[in-house]
Design a protein around this motif. Structure first.
Motif, PDB file in Angstrom:
ATOM      1  N   PHE A  95      17.327  34.067  40.351  1.00 16.25           N
ATOM      2  CA  PHE A  95      18.391  34.243  39.373  1.00 16.25           C
ATOM      3  C   PHE A  95      19.591  33.390  39.774  1.00 16.25           C
ATOM      4  O   PHE A  95      20.067  33.462  40.907  1.00 16.25           O
ATOM      5  CB  PHE A  95      18.801  35.715  39.279  1.00 16.25           C
ATOM      6  N   ALA A  96      20.060  32.587  38.843  1.00 14.05           N
ATOM      7  CA  ALA A  96      21.211  31.713  39.093  1.00 14.05           C
ATOM      8  C   ALA A  96      22.494  32.545  39.172  1.00 14.05           C
ATOM      9  O   ALA A  96      22.549  33.672  38.660  1.00 14.05           O
ATOM     10  CB  ALA A  96      21.321  30.679  37.974  1.00 14.05           C
ATOM     11  N   PRO A  97      23.537  32.009  39.816  1.00 10.95           N
ATOM     12  CA  PRO A  97      24.780  32.767  39.989  1.00 10.95           C
ATOM     13  C   PRO A  97      25.406  33.280  38.689  1.00 10.95           C
ATOM     14  O   PRO A  97      26.012  34.354  38.671  1.00 10.95           O
ATOM     15  CB  PRO A  97      25.707  31.763  40.676  1.00 10.95           C
ATOM     16  N   ASP A  98      25.243  32.540  37.574  1.00 12.06           N
ATOM     17  CA  ASP A  98      25.901  32.967  36.332  1.00 12.06           C
ATOM     18  C   ASP A  98      25.322  34.264  35.766  1.00 12.06           C
ATOM     19  O   ASP A  98      25.965  34.925  34.958  1.00 12.06           O
ATOM     20  CB  ASP A  98      25.837  31.857  35.274  1.00 12.06           C
ATOM     21  N   VAL A  99      24.134  34.659  36.225  1.00 12.36           N
ATOM     22  CA  VAL A  99      23.535  35.914  35.757  1.00 12.36           C
ATOM     23  C   VAL A  99      24.409  37.099  36.138  1.00 12.36           C
ATOM     24  O   VAL A  99      24.468  38.104  35.431  1.00 12.36           O
ATOM     25  CB  VAL A  99      22.120  36.081  36.346  1.00 12.36           C
ATOM     26  N   PHE A 100      25.130  36.965  37.231  1.00 12.06           N
ATOM     27  CA  PHE A 100      25.894  38.081  37.783  1.00 12.06           C
ATOM     28  C   PHE A 100      27.380  38.011  37.446  1.00 12.06           C
ATOM     29  O   PHE A 100      28.195  38.672  38.076  1.00 12.06           O
ATOM     30  CB  PHE A 100      25.688  38.139  39.304  1.00 12.06           C
ATOM     31  N   ASP A 101      27.728  37.216  36.432  1.00 11.40           N
ATOM     32  CA  ASP A 101      29.130  37.115  36.028  1.00 11.40           C
ATOM     33  C   ASP A 101      29.705  38.460  35.612  1.00 11.40           C
ATOM     34  O   ASP A 101      30.893  38.725  35.787  1.00 11.40           O
ATOM     35  CB  ASP A 101      29.285  36.108  34.877  1.00 11.40           C
ATOM     36  N   ASP A 102      28.864  39.331  35.040  1.00 10.62           N
ATOM     37  CA  ASP A 102      29.349  40.642  34.575  1.00 10.62           C
ATOM     38  C   ASP A 102      29.949  41.460  35.706  1.00 10.62           C
ATOM     39  O   ASP A 102      30.954  42.142  35.538  1.00 10.62           O
ATOM     40  CB  ASP A 102      28.206  41.450  33.950  1.00 10.62           C
ATOM     41  N   VAL A 103      29.307  41.413  36.871  1.00  8.07           N
ATOM     42  CA  VAL A 103      29.770  42.237  37.996  1.00  8.07           C
ATOM     43  C   VAL A 103      30.679  41.473  38.939  1.00  8.07           C
ATOM     44  O   VAL A 103      31.226  42.048  39.882  1.00  8.07           O
ATOM     45  CB  VAL A 103      28.561  42.789  38.799  1.00  8.07           C
ATOM     46  N   LYS A 104      30.864  40.189  38.674  1.00  3.58           N
ATOM     47  CA  LYS A 104      31.716  39.383  39.545  1.00  3.58           C
ATOM     48  C   LYS A 104      32.866  38.754  38.774  1.00  3.58           C
ATOM     49  O   LYS A 104      33.371  37.711  39.139  1.00  3.58           O
ATOM     50  CB  LYS A 104      30.892  38.277  40.218  1.00  3.58           C
ATOM     51  N   SER A 105      33.282  39.413  37.698  1.00  2.00           N
ATOM     52  CA  SER A 105      34.306  38.826  36.842  1.00  2.00           C
ATOM     53  C   SER A 105      35.634  38.637  37.564  1.00  2.00           C
ATOM     54  O   SER A 105      36.427  37.774  37.213  1.00  2.00           O
ATOM     55  CB  SER A 105      34.508  39.701  35.598  1.00  2.00           C
ATOM     56  N   ALA A 106      35.855  39.430  38.598  1.00  2.00           N
ATOM     57  CA  ALA A 106      37.114  39.312  39.338  1.00  2.00           C
ATOM     58  C   ALA A 106      37.127  38.065  40.214  1.00  2.00           C
ATOM     59  O   ALA A 106      38.179  37.589  40.624  1.00  2.00           O
ATOM     60  CB  ALA A 106      37.341  40.551  40.195  1.00  2.00           C
ATOM     61  N   ARG A 107      35.940  37.531  40.509  1.00  2.00           N
ATOM     62  CA  ARG A 107      35.867  36.357  41.376  1.00  2.00           C
ATOM     63  C   ARG A 107      35.376  35.174  40.559  1.00  2.00           C
ATOM     64  O   ARG A 107      34.287  35.212  39.990  1.00  2.00           O
ATOM     65  CB  ARG A 107      34.899  36.625  42.535  1.00  2.00           C
ATOM     66  N   HIS A 108      36.152  34.134  40.503  1.00  2.00           N
ATOM     67  CA  HIS A 108      35.797  32.981  39.687  1.00  2.00           C
ATOM     68  C   HIS A 108      35.095  31.933  40.543  1.00  2.00           C
ATOM     69  O   HIS A 108      35.331  31.810  41.732  1.00  2.00           O
ATOM     70  CB  HIS A 108      37.048  32.379  39.046  1.00  2.00           C
ATOM     71  N   GLY A 109      34.213  31.180  39.904  1.00  2.00           N
ATOM     72  CA  GLY A 109      33.510  30.127  40.611  1.00  2.00           C
ATOM     73  C   GLY A 109      32.242  30.623  41.280  1.00  2.00           C
ATOM     74  O   GLY A 109      31.864  31.781  41.172  1.00  2.00           O
ATOM     75  N   ILE A 110      31.584  29.716  41.972  1.00  2.00           N
ATOM     76  CA  ILE A 110      30.332  30.017  42.649  1.00  2.00           C
ATOM     77  C   ILE A 110      30.606  30.255  44.127  1.00  2.00           C
ATOM     78  O   ILE A 110      31.313  29.483  44.767  1.00  2.00           O
ATOM     79  CB  ILE A 110      29.332  28.857  42.471  1.00  2.00           C
ATOM     80  N   ALA A 111      30.032  31.322  44.651  1.00  6.84           N
ATOM     81  CA  ALA A 111      30.228  31.650  46.066  1.00  6.84           C
ATOM     82  C   ALA A 111      29.685  30.532  46.956  1.00  6.84           C
ATOM     83  O   ALA A 111      28.693  29.879  46.624  1.00  6.84           O
ATOM     84  CB  ALA A 111      29.517  32.964  46.397  1.00  6.84           C
TER      85      ALA A 111
END
Length: 199
Positions: free
Chosen positions: A90-106
């Motif tokens: 799963f690519a990082p953008d799949v988890f945007d819902d739970v990581k909305s507070a953190r922008h960009g790719i880890a």
């Protein structure tokens, strides 16, 4: 992610050995029952499809799947099927819902992606990686162009690809689950995938 896996690699390998041995034993029992039922010889050749499902989201799991893949290869090192593993990532953008507070790719998402690309291009492990594997009693793999670090076939799923758009993390999961279910239940699709891999 990989530091956690490497520190527990002996335990991971032990669990994988247990699971694969149970699978092989179940297949042997099933073939014996079929032989008895039909009173005829039944092929005992068993080439399972190993599918590893993980993510590149930047959590502790990023990159661990590479070591899980190598531990699987070490369990049955002489079987061709262990080198035909499939990874569904799963690519990082799949988890945007739970990581909305953190922008960009880890940062470790990018590191895991780098490890993925390097693993596909390398036909042998680096000395430092082999040293870590030796500590977990994972021997060196059979060398040759057929070998690469990690799974041989990699599919990455994100929220959109230009043709398909998923609106949420759960929709991506359902899409991947549907694809895998279709793969294992549709003989025509399975045969097509096998033929593509053998070319």
């Amino acid at each position: 992610g990989r530091a956690v896996a490497l520190s527990q690699l002996d335990s991971i390998k032990f669990k994988i050995e247990q699971a694969l041995n149970r699978m092989m034993a179940a297949h042997g029992k099933e073939m014996a029952e079929l032989k008895e039922l039909f009173k005829a010889s039944v092929s005992t050749q068993f080439n399972p499809n190993i599918v590893i499902i993980s993510s590149l989201s930047g959590g502790s799991g990023s990159g661990q799947w590479l070591d899980v893949s190598e531990a699987i290869k070490a369990t049955y090192p002489l079987e061709n099927w262990v080198n035909e593993q499939t990874a569904v990532l799963f690519a990082p953008d799949v988890f945007d819902d739970v990581k909305s507070a953190r922008h960009g790719i880890a940062a470790n998402s990018l590191a895991a992606l780098g490890e993925l690309v390097n693993g596909k291009l390398r036909h042998q492990r680096t000395p430092s990686l082999q040293h870590a594997y030796t500590q977990a009693k994972i021997g060196a793999p059979v060398k040759g162009p057929a070998y690469n670090v990690g799974a041989k076939h990699v599919y990455m799923f994100g929220k959109h690809n230009g043709s398909v758009v998923y609106n949420s993390q759960n929709e991506v999961y359902l899409g991947v689950a549907s694809s895998l279910a279709k793969w294992v239940t549709d003989s025509e699709i399975n045969e097509t995938i096998v033929n593509i891999r053998s070319e």
